[in-house]
Write a protein that holds these residues in place. Structure first.
Motif, PDB file in Angstrom:
ATOM      1  N   CYS A 172      37.292  37.904  29.278  1.00 24.88           N
ATOM      2  CA  CYS A 172      36.548  36.709  30.649  1.00 24.88           C
ATOM      3  C   CYS A 172      36.548  35.190  30.432  1.00 24.88           C
ATOM      4  N   ARG A 173      36.247  35.154  29.500  1.00 18.95           N
ATOM      5  CA  ARG A 173      36.585  33.790  29.204  1.00 18.95           C
ATOM      6  C   ARG A 173      37.971  33.124  29.886  1.00 18.95           C
ATOM      7  N   SER A 174      38.415  33.693  29.017  1.00 15.34           N
ATOM      8  CA  SER A 174      39.996  32.734  29.426  1.00 15.34           C
ATOM      9  C   SER A 174      40.196  32.714  31.358  1.00 15.34           C
ATOM     10  N   GLU A 175      39.834  33.651  31.669  1.00 13.95           N
ATOM     11  CA  GLU A 175      40.085  34.098  32.796  1.00 13.95           C
ATOM     12  C   GLU A 175      38.275  32.745  33.839  1.00 13.95           C
ATOM     13  N   LEU A 176      37.633  32.455  32.999  1.00 11.88           N
ATOM     14  CA  LEU A 176      36.769  31.262  33.539  1.00 11.88           C
ATOM     15  C   LEU A 176      37.150  29.797  33.653  1.00 11.88           C
ATOM     16  N   ASN A 177      38.144  29.662  32.081  1.00  9.48           N
ATOM     17  CA  ASN A 177      38.619  28.732  32.465  1.00  9.48           C
ATOM     18  C   ASN A 177      39.307  29.096  32.902  1.00  9.48           C
ATOM     19  N   ARG A 178      40.649  29.690  32.612  1.00  8.43           N
ATOM     20  CA  ARG A 178      41.596  29.395  34.074  1.00  8.43           C
ATOM     21  C   ARG A 178      41.339  28.857  35.322  1.00  8.43           C
ATOM     22  N   MET A 179      39.913  29.461  35.962  1.00  8.91           N
ATOM     23  CA  MET A 179      39.507  29.134  37.360  1.00  8.91           C
ATOM     24  C   MET A 179      39.381  28.462  37.565  1.00  8.91           C
ATOM     25  N   GLY A 180      38.957  26.823  35.967  1.00 11.30           N
ATOM     26  CA  GLY A 180      38.246  25.645  36.198  1.00 11.30           C
ATOM     27  C   GLY A 180      36.606  25.871  36.363  1.00 11.30           C
ATOM     28  N   VAL A 181      36.222  27.221  35.476  1.00 11.28           N
ATOM     29  CA  VAL A 181      34.765  26.761  35.324  1.00 11.28           C
ATOM     30  C   VAL A 181      34.128  26.122  34.445  1.00 11.28           C
ATOM     31  N   THR A 182      32.980  25.468  33.810  1.00  9.57           N
ATOM     32  CA  THR A 182      32.409  24.945  33.131  1.00  9.57           C
ATOM     33  C   THR A 182      31.391  25.566  32.551  1.00  9.57           C
ATOM     34  N   PHE A 183      31.705  26.148  31.058  1.00  3.99           N
ATOM     35  CA  PHE A 183      30.380  26.647  30.944  1.00  3.99           C
ATOM     36  C   PHE A 183      30.176  26.596  29.686  1.00  3.99           C
ATOM     37  N   ASN A 219      25.475  36.968  31.328  1.00  5.07           N
ATOM     38  CA  ASN A 219      26.903  37.079  30.312  1.00  5.07           C
ATOM     39  C   ASN A 219      28.004  37.121  31.722  1.00  5.07           C
ATOM     40  N   CYS A 220      29.268  37.004  30.505  1.00  4.25           N
ATOM     41  CA  CYS A 220      30.502  36.023  31.067  1.00  4.25           C
ATOM     42  C   CYS A 220      30.376  37.293  32.372  1.00  4.25           C
ATOM     43  N   ASP A 221      30.598  38.500  32.398  1.00  3.50           N
ATOM     44  CA  ASP A 221      31.072  39.063  33.518  1.00  3.50           C
ATOM     45  C   ASP A 221      30.477  38.805  35.124  1.00  3.50           C
ATOM     46  N   THR A 222      29.209  38.159  35.015  1.00  2.95           N
ATOM     47  CA  THR A 222      28.463  38.244  36.007  1.00  2.95           C
ATOM     48  C   THR A 222      29.093  36.410  36.625  1.00  2.95           C
ATOM     49  N   ALA A 223      28.675  35.655  35.219  1.00 13.63           N
ATOM     50  CA  ALA A 223      29.254  34.486  35.412  1.00 13.63           C
ATOM     51  C   ALA A 223      30.683  34.238  36.093  1.00 13.63           C
ATOM     52  N   LEU A 224      31.598  35.669  35.710  1.00 16.47           N
ATOM     53  CA  LEU A 224      32.659  35.496  36.627  1.00 16.47           C
ATOM     54  C   LEU A 224      32.929  36.197  37.863  1.00 16.47           C
ATOM     55  N   ALA A 225      32.138  37.274  38.029  1.00 19.61           N
ATOM     56  CA  ALA A 225      32.184  37.719  39.385  1.00 19.61           C
ATOM     57  C   ALA A 225      31.508  36.607  40.219  1.00 19.61           C
ATOM     58  N   PHE A 226      30.274  35.796  39.767  1.00  9.30           N
ATOM     59  CA  PHE A 226      29.506  35.043  40.870  1.00  9.30           C
ATOM     60  C   PHE A 226      31.034  33.197  40.620  1.00  9.30           C
ATOM     61  N   ALA A 227      31.549  33.123  40.076  1.00  9.41           N
ATOM     62  CA  ALA A 227      32.139  32.036  40.401  1.00  9.41           C
ATOM     63  C   ALA A 227      33.275  32.436  41.398  1.00  9.41           C
ATOM     64  N   GLN A 228      34.052  33.882  41.149  1.00  8.41           N
ATOM     65  CA  GLN A 228      35.085  34.342  42.231  1.00  8.41           C
ATOM     66  C   GLN A 228      34.186  34.312  43.686  1.00  8.41           C
TER      67      GLN A 228
END
Length: 348
Positions: A172-183, A219-228
């Protein structure tokens, strides 16, 4: 004069007689008689060959291959040649050929060392292809609380229980980094048996440099869904209607240890108590225009179109979507990832 004429006449007569002789000879040659035998038959070489019987090649005896093989002994094997040589020479084959076991071992060692040096140079010259954080996530070092994604400067903390972060959390964190999310990594939250997040993150900025104001912990899953959701639907919808991008998103809550609807007539714990939900109160465009979530007037066509679009698209990323028209949600959107036994989503 008479003698001269007489001589002239004699010359003419001689010439006439010579010409007449030539004519008679030619005629005799033309009318020569063929005295050959008319009954004899001319025979050619091909006719002679046809009249003679052909030689029967089948009657020619052929050598028997099996007999030839039986007559000739098989060639000696290499083992037989070595044995014969050692017997006749009285010394081992290596000594007979001039080889020494000590020299042979030395050569083998030298060759092995040379191959090892060559392999080391090849490894040193080969560029590092890098590591895929998704495929090798379980091999990565433990992410410490306080570490930030996308170049944050927070110092890591060491007071979390040591151990590897689960593979799903790392992916999940790797995908956030790939998308360019700052967390930012946050310390584990534990507040009783019904509240807490084991591996929380704090959202700071979303893809497209969209600020999350204020920062929200989920949590990371919520952060990822929100960013997408923001990247794929909210930002494009705003650009289509206002011809500009998003500057920030106003949040109204992430993790919160409380019951549904803040405990009003409910004993069920909210998804906020697990960091599994996020509330949005409005959007700010690059032009500075603010769009809140409250009900709009009759002629606010663009604002109503934008809010209707992003509310509907939220159902593609979250299992629950609530907003104006639902009790206690008149001024914000609520998104969560609640898992229902029926597997269905609830979009109001």
């Amino acid at each position: 004069m008479s003698f001269s004429y007489l001589r002239h006449a004699v010359s003419c007569t001689a010439i006439s007689l010579a010409l007449a002789g030539c004519s008679i000879g030619g005629l005799m040659t033309s009318f020569s008689v063929d005295t050959s035998d008319k009954n004899s038959q001319v025979v050619t070489r091909s006719e002679v060959a046809r009249t003679q019987p052909a030689a029967d090649s089948s009657k020619t005896p052929q050598p028997d291959a099996s007999r030839l093989a039986a007559d000739e002994p098989p060639p000696p094997t290499i083992e037989q040649l070595i044995a014969e040589t050692e017997t006749s020479a009285g010394v081992p084959i290596d000594s007979y050929l001039g080889f020494s076991s000590a020299e042979d071992s030395k050569d083998v060692t030298a060759i092995a060392a040379q191959e090892a040096r060559t392999a080391e140079r090849q490894v040193a010259d080969t560029p590092d292809p890098g590591i895929d954080p998704i495929k090798t996530a379980s091999l990565l070092p433990h992410v410490q609380p306080g570490a930030t994604g996308q170049g944050g400067m927070s110092a890591p903390k060491q007071n979390r229980i040591p151990g590897l972060m689960p593979l799903a959390e790392r992916q999940c964190r790797s995908e956030l980094n790939r998308m360019g999310v700052t967390f930012t990594e946050v310390e584990a939250i534990a507040n009783g048996s019904q509240c807490g997040i084991e591996y929380p993150v704090k959202l700071r900025r979303l893809p497209g440099d969209i600020a999350v104001s204020p920062n929200v912990t989920v949590n990371c899953d919520t952060a990822l869904a929100f960013a997408q959701w923001v990247q794929n639907d909210v930002a494009p919808a705003a650009r289509v209607r206002y011809l500009t991008g998003l500057k920030s998103i106003q949040t109204m809550g992430g993790y919160s240890c409380r019951r549904v609807n803040n405990g009003t007539n409910s004993r069920t714990m909210s998804e906020h108590s697990k960091g599994n939900a996020i509330d949005v109160g409005g959007f700010t465009l690059n032009t500075g225009k603010k769009i809140d979530i409250s009900r709009k007037g009759l002629f606010a066509f663009r604002e109503k179109g934008l809010l209707k679009s992003v509310r509907a698209s939220g159902c593609d990323y979250f299992n629950t979507v609530l907003g104006p028209g639902y009790p206690k949600h008149g001024d914000h959107f609520h998104f969560d990832l609640k898992q229902r036994s029926s597997g269905k989503s609830y979009c109001n």
